[in-house]
Scaffold this active site. Structure first.
Site, short mmCIF file in Angstrom:
data_model
loop_
_atom_site.label_atom_id
_atom_site.label_comp_id
_atom_site.label_asym_id
_atom_site.label_seq_id
_atom_site.Cartn_x
_atom_site.Cartn_y
_atom_site.Cartn_z
N CYS A 54 0.84 -1.19 0.00
CA CYS A 54 0.00 0.00 0.00
C CYS A 54 0.88 1.25 0.00
O CYS A 54 1.99 1.24 0.53
CB CYS A 54 -0.91 -0.01 1.23
SG CYS A 54 -2.05 1.40 1.31
N ASP A 56 0.45 3.75 1.73
CA ASP A 56 0.42 4.34 3.06
C ASP A 56 1.83 4.58 3.59
O ASP A 56 2.68 3.68 3.57
CB ASP A 56 -0.34 3.39 4.02
CG ASP A 56 -0.71 4.07 5.33
OD1 ASP A 56 0.21 4.49 6.06
OD2 ASP A 56 -1.91 4.15 5.64
N ARG A 58 2.98 4.76 6.41
CA ARG A 58 3.34 4.08 7.66
C ARG A 58 3.80 2.64 7.45
O ARG A 58 4.10 1.93 8.43
CB ARG A 58 2.12 4.08 8.61
CG ARG A 58 1.64 5.46 8.99
CD ARG A 58 0.28 5.38 9.67
NE ARG A 58 -0.77 4.91 8.75
CZ ARG A 58 -2.04 4.69 9.10
NH1 ARG A 58 -2.40 4.91 10.35
NH2 ARG A 58 -2.92 4.27 8.20
N HIS A 110 -2.41 -3.92 5.06
CA HIS A 110 -2.26 -3.55 6.46
C HIS A 110 -3.62 -3.21 7.05
O HIS A 110 -4.49 -2.65 6.39
CB HIS A 110 -1.29 -2.38 6.63
CG HIS A 110 -1.78 -1.08 6.03
ND1 HIS A 110 -2.40 -0.11 6.77
CD2 HIS A 110 -1.74 -0.61 4.76
CE1 HIS A 110 -2.71 0.91 5.99
NE2 HIS A 110 -2.32 0.63 4.76
N CYS A 113 -6.30 0.21 6.77
CA CYS A 113 -6.02 0.78 5.44
C CYS A 113 -7.13 1.76 5.04
O CYS A 113 -8.31 1.40 4.99
CB CYS A 113 -5.93 -0.36 4.42
SG CYS A 113 -5.65 0.20 2.72
#
Length: 224
Positions: A54, A56, A58, A110, A113
Site C-alpha cells: 500500500c 500508506d 506508515r 495492512h 487501510c
C-alpha cells in the site's frame, strides 16, 4: 520552463528544506559506518523479493522487514491492489520476474487501510472511486462472510485480509507468473497483512509456487 511559485508560509519551506538536510545527515551517517556503501550500492541491484504494498506512509517495506536498500524491489499503490489491467503494476511485475528473476512476490496489506475503509462506505471521493470499485468487488465475492461480522472494525480487518488473498490469486492468474512457472523458474507468491498497532506481519497462508490451485479457465498453456 516551470513558473516560479512563491511560498508565503515559512513553516512549509522549513519542512521542505529539512528533507534535504535529512538527506545530508543520512549520507554522512552512512559513510561514517561504511565508506564504500554508496559505491557498492551504485553497482546494481539483485533483489530476491518483489513487494507489492500500500502507498500508506506508515508501511515502509525495508524498515518493517529489517532489510537494506537493494534487497526488496517495491511497487506501491492505494490498498496494494493487483488489477489485471494495471499496466504500471504489470510492468513492475514483468521486470521483477523476467529481468531481476526475483524468488518471491509478496503482496502486503495492512489493518487500518484507508483505501479499504473508503471502499466500504457509499461516499464519493472523486476519481479514486473507480479504483476503489475493485475493492468493492472483493467485498462482493466474500459478502456472505463479511455481512455476518457485526463489529465494523473486525469486518474492515477481514476485508483487508480478503483483499490480500484475492491479490495473490490475481497475481497467479497473470501470464507473467504462469510463464515463469511453466519455464521452471523458482517463484513463490505470498500474502501478508501488517499491523500498525503491533508492527507484526501475519502470513495469510495462501502462498503459491505453481498453478495447481488455479481454476482451469485461468490456466495458460505453453507459449507458441
Amino acid at each position: 520552463m516551470c513558473a516560479k511559485i512563491e511560498n508565503n508560509d515559512p513553516r512549509d519551506n522549513d519542512l521542505y528544506l529539512s528533507l534535504l538536510e535529512g538527506n545530508k545527515q543520512f549520507v554522512a551517517d552512512t559513510i561514517n559506518i561504511d565508506p564504500d556503501y554508496f559505491t557498492n550500492l551504485a553497482k546494481g541491484q539483485n533483489p530476491p523479493v518483489l513487494w507489492i504494498g500500500c502507498a500508506d506512509s506508515r508501511v515502509p517495506a525495508n524498515q518493517i522487514t529489517n532489510t537494506k536498500p537493494g534487497e526488496i524491489f517495491v511497487h506501491r499503490n492505494i490498498a496494494n491492489m493487483v488489477i489485471h489491467s494495471d499496466m504500471n503494476m504489470l510492468s513492475v511485475l514483468d521486470y521483477a520476474v523476467n529481468i531481476l528473476k526475483v524468488k518471491h512476490v509478496v503482496v502486503t496489506g495492512h489493518y487500518g487501510c484507508g483505501g479499504i475503509i473508503a471502499a466500504m462506505s457509499n461516499q464519493q471521493f472523486g476519481l479514486i472511486d473507480n479504483w476503489l470499485s475493485h475493492i468493492k468487488d472483493v467485498y462482493r465475492l466474500h459478502a456472505k462472510e463479511l455481512d455476518q461480522i457485526a463489529d465494523e472494525q473486525e469486518r474492515t480487518d477481514r476485508l483487508v485480509e480478503f483483499n490480500v488473498i484475492e491479490a495473490v490469486y490475481n497475481l497467479c492468474k497473470t501470464s507473467i507468473v504462469q510463464n515463469a512457472w511453466l519455464e521452471g523458474q523458482s517463484l513463490g507468491v505470498h500474502g501478508w497483512v501488517y499491523s500498525l498497532n503491533t508492527g507484526i506481519i501475519t502470513d495469510m497462508k495462501v502462498s503459491a509456487h505453481d498453478s495447481a490451485n488455479l481454476e482451469q479457465i485461468f490456466k495458460f498453456s505453453n507459449r507458441i
